[in-house]
Design an enzyme around this catalytic site. Structure first.
Site, PDB file in Angstrom:
ATOM      1  N   TYR A   1      -6.703 -10.550 -26.057  1.00 40.90           N
ATOM      2  CA  TYR A   1      -6.067 -10.812 -24.763  1.00 40.90           C
ATOM      3  C   TYR A   1      -7.128 -11.381 -23.812  1.00 40.90           C
ATOM      4  O   TYR A   1      -7.275 -10.941 -22.672  1.00 40.90           O
ATOM      5  CB  TYR A   1      -5.427  -9.549 -24.190  1.00 40.90           C
ATOM      6  CG  TYR A   1      -4.574  -8.782 -25.167  1.00 40.90           C
ATOM      7  CD1 TYR A   1      -3.234  -9.089 -25.362  1.00 40.90           C
ATOM      8  CD2 TYR A   1      -5.123  -7.744 -25.931  1.00 40.90           C
ATOM      9  CE1 TYR A   1      -2.463  -8.387 -26.278  1.00 40.90           C
ATOM     10  CE2 TYR A   1      -4.349  -7.035 -26.850  1.00 40.90           C
ATOM     11  CZ  TYR A   1      -3.029  -7.366 -27.018  1.00 40.90           C
ATOM     12  OH  TYR A   1      -2.266  -6.680 -27.928  1.00 40.90           O
TER      13      TYR A   1
ATOM     14  N   ASP B   1      -8.095  -6.002 -23.722  1.00 37.52           N
ATOM     15  CA  ASP B   1      -7.649  -5.842 -22.332  1.00 37.52           C
ATOM     16  C   ASP B   1      -6.213  -6.346 -22.244  1.00 37.52           C
ATOM     17  O   ASP B   1      -5.933  -7.406 -21.674  1.00 37.52           O
ATOM     18  CB  ASP B   1      -8.570  -6.621 -21.391  1.00 37.52           C
ATOM     19  CG  ASP B   1      -8.264  -6.368 -19.921  1.00 37.52           C
ATOM     20  OD1 ASP B   1      -7.379  -5.535 -19.632  1.00 37.52           O
ATOM     21  OD2 ASP B   1      -8.902  -7.012 -19.061  1.00 37.52           O
TER      22      ASP B   1
ATOM     23  N   CYS C   1      -4.770  -1.279 -17.616  1.00 41.90           N
ATOM     24  CA  CYS C   1      -4.288  -1.091 -16.245  1.00 41.90           C
ATOM     25  C   CYS C   1      -3.104  -0.128 -16.219  1.00 41.90           C
ATOM     26  O   CYS C   1      -2.483   0.057 -15.175  1.00 41.90           O
ATOM     27  CB  CYS C   1      -3.899  -2.426 -15.618  1.00 41.90           C
ATOM     28  SG  CYS C   1      -2.602  -3.307 -16.527  1.00 41.90           S
TER      29      CYS C   1
ATOM     30  N   CYS D   1       0.841  -1.209   0.000  1.00 42.98           N
ATOM     31  CA  CYS D   1       0.000   0.000   0.000  1.00 42.98           C
ATOM     32  C   CYS D   1       0.872   1.253   0.000  1.00 42.98           C
ATOM     33  O   CYS D   1       1.962   1.269   0.573  1.00 42.98           O
ATOM     34  CB  CYS D   1      -0.880   0.058   1.239  1.00 42.98           C
ATOM     35  SG  CYS D   1      -2.060  -1.273   1.393  1.00 42.98           S
TER      36      CYS D   1
ATOM     37  N   CYS E   1      -1.712  -7.989   7.445  1.00 47.22           N
ATOM     38  CA  CYS E   1      -1.985  -7.293   6.186  1.00 47.22           C
ATOM     39  C   CYS E   1      -3.485  -7.025   6.063  1.00 47.22           C
ATOM     40  O   CYS E   1      -4.309  -7.894   6.369  1.00 47.22           O
ATOM     41  CB  CYS E   1      -1.496  -8.128   5.006  1.00 47.22           C
ATOM     42  SG  CYS E   1      -1.789  -7.365   3.406  1.00 47.22           S
TER      43      CYS E   1
END
Length: 475
Positions: free
Chosen positions: A332, A404, A431, A86, A177
């Site tokens: 993809y 994608d 992404c 994070c 976590c």
């Protein structure tokens, strides 16, 4: 200014905003300094560790003034480690979404020369903690914030957790976590205790030696299937160590539905297996997205935020504006999740994928859901599209293309083949806003208009943002 920005110099910096990738940005006489793990509004004492002609990079030494937006992070490790899990637990989630939206707009404009009057607000994640359905933990040398705590005996330098940012061989020993599930922390701690007491070393990626390598957990959020994969460097100690560990995990953690022992003899630090032995259960879990079921095996690709994946796929359906007679090419396609999810909206879906193992899973998922209007082609997408264009009747050409791709984006040859296909609409899911901007520019310089951009946050508290974009062919 030159003296204060030399490599090794220490200086006071005010953080103005966040850059793509999550670094804080500070300006000094219009010169840009990227500051690791800093948020807007902070004033910090920082040390320059890299100096280039147009920018510098720095790390925070101390906090002079806190940002007015800062909040207390949930993770007990956040302020004492450089854990790579994070970055922004100290920022309110609403602020994280604002910064991510700004970064998408800036990246599209700066790299692709693409400007829209508006970019839709990011679709927020329903869960901002315990949202991941997959986590990979590594065994390796332990990272110490205080080196005086490091043991004198190297064999005691044992850690199971997440890699420290920028260190391939240093692992922060995670005990709590907030990303996967509360139960996963207890499972991880059981495995840590057992492996430490086993007498076998954790894997050392610098020396390419040691037994214990990775622990991967996968959870079906909608069906509660829970998979634990223990990956080691060799199988010789399987009966001596792995089977007793599996029995202890079954006893202490009855929520585990399947366990696998994976063997990875390669030096590359990738949490996959060359060989697999099922220790308990079926060796896979089944997840539900919408009306469809998907089988997930240890090495299968599956969107990591299950609930956001449902929103992502539903938004694709809305933006694609499918008609019952549409033929869709899904580039993809991976294990066919998008193809199957949209299958009842269209006449036919053809999925293209390089990885043959993924195509095997895609066909299996079709059988699992009794979907009969999807077909899949394995091979280099550039070549497969060329074949499709040469061998397919005009009436069977796609009216919609969905893409994608991985973070590197589309190969230029794939862009060219899609332009030859000339679909009415292209839905591009990415992404990586930087490679998205590059590819969208290539389409808009030819026959397409970019008319909609929809960010969707798959990974709260990180710098990552998914983007859905729609391109319409010019009349």
């Amino acid at each position: 200014m030159e003296e204060s920005l030399r490599k090794g110099a220490e200086t006071e910096l005010t953080i103005e905003k966040l850059a793509f990738g999550g670094h804080g940005i500070s300006k000094m006489d219009n010169f840009t300094i990227f500051v690791d793990r800093a948020i807007p509004g902070q004033v910090v004492r920082a040390k320059i560790y890299q100096k280039k002609q147009n920018y510098a990079k720095a790390r925070v030494l101390s906090l002079i003034a806190q940002s007015p937006d800062a909040i207390q992070p949930e993770c007990p490790h956040f302020d004492i480690s450089n854990c790579g899990g994070c970055l922004f637990q100290n920022l309110p989630y609403s602020k994280q979404l604002e910064f991510k939206s700004d970064q998408v707009a800036e990246t599209l404009a700066h790299i692709g020369g693409l400007k829209l009057n508006t970019i839709a607000l990011p679709i927020p994640s329903e869960d901002i903690f315990f949202y991941r359905n997959k986590m990979e933990f590594s065994f390796d040398e332990r990272w110490y914030a205080d080196l005086s705590q490091k043991p004198a005996e190297p064999e005691r330098d044992f850690a199971l957790g997440l890699h420290i940012s920028k260190f391939y061989n240093k692992v922060f020993d995670v005990t709590d976590c907030k990303l996967f599930s509360p139960e996963s922390n207890h499972i991880l701690n059981t495995i840590r205790r057992f492996s430490q007491e086993s007498g076998l070393n954790s894997y050392n990626s610098r020396l390419n030696s040691g037994f214990w390598r990775f622990v991967t957990m996968r959870q079906a959020k909608n069906t509660n299937g829970l998979m634990v994969s223990i990956i080691t460097a060799d199988a010789r100690q399987q009966s001596d160590m792995i089977e007793p560990l599996a029995k202890q995990l079954q006893k202490n953690h009855p929520d585990i539905t399947t366990m696998i022992h994976g063997i990875n003899r390669r030096s590359a630090q990738i949490a996959t297996s060359d060989q697999q032995h099922i220790l308990s259960g079926s060796g896979y879990i089944v997840e539900v997205l919408g009306n469809y079921r998907f089988r997930i095996s240890p090495n299968s690709f599956f969107q990591t935020n299950t609930r956001q994946a449902e929103k992502l796929y539903q938004r694709i359906v809305e933006l694609a504006e499918f008609e019952p007679n549409d033929i869709v090419y899904d580039l993809y396609t991976g294990t066919g999740t998008i193809a199957i999810f949209i299958s009842n909206h269209v006449r036919k879906v053809v999925g293209f994928e390089l990885v043959e193992e993924a195509i095997v899973d895609a066909r299996m998922n079709c059988e699992l859901n009794a979907v009969e209007n999807c077909e899949f082609k394995a091979g280099d997408i550039r070549h497969e599209l060329k074949k499709a264009i040469a061998d397919t009747a005009k009436s069977e050409m796609p009216s919609v293309v969905i893409a994608d791709p991985p973070r590197i984006g589309m190969h230029p040859a794939v862009v060219r083949e899609v332009l030859r296909l000339a679909p009415k609409r292209i839905i591009y899911v990415s992404c990586n806003p930087a490679t998205l901007a590059r590819d969208l520019q290539a389409f808009t310089e030819q026959d397409y208009i970019l008319d909609f951009v929809q960010p969707i946050d798959m990974f709260p508290h990180t710098a990552h943002i998914e983007v859905i974009s729609r391109l319409i062919r010019k009349i």
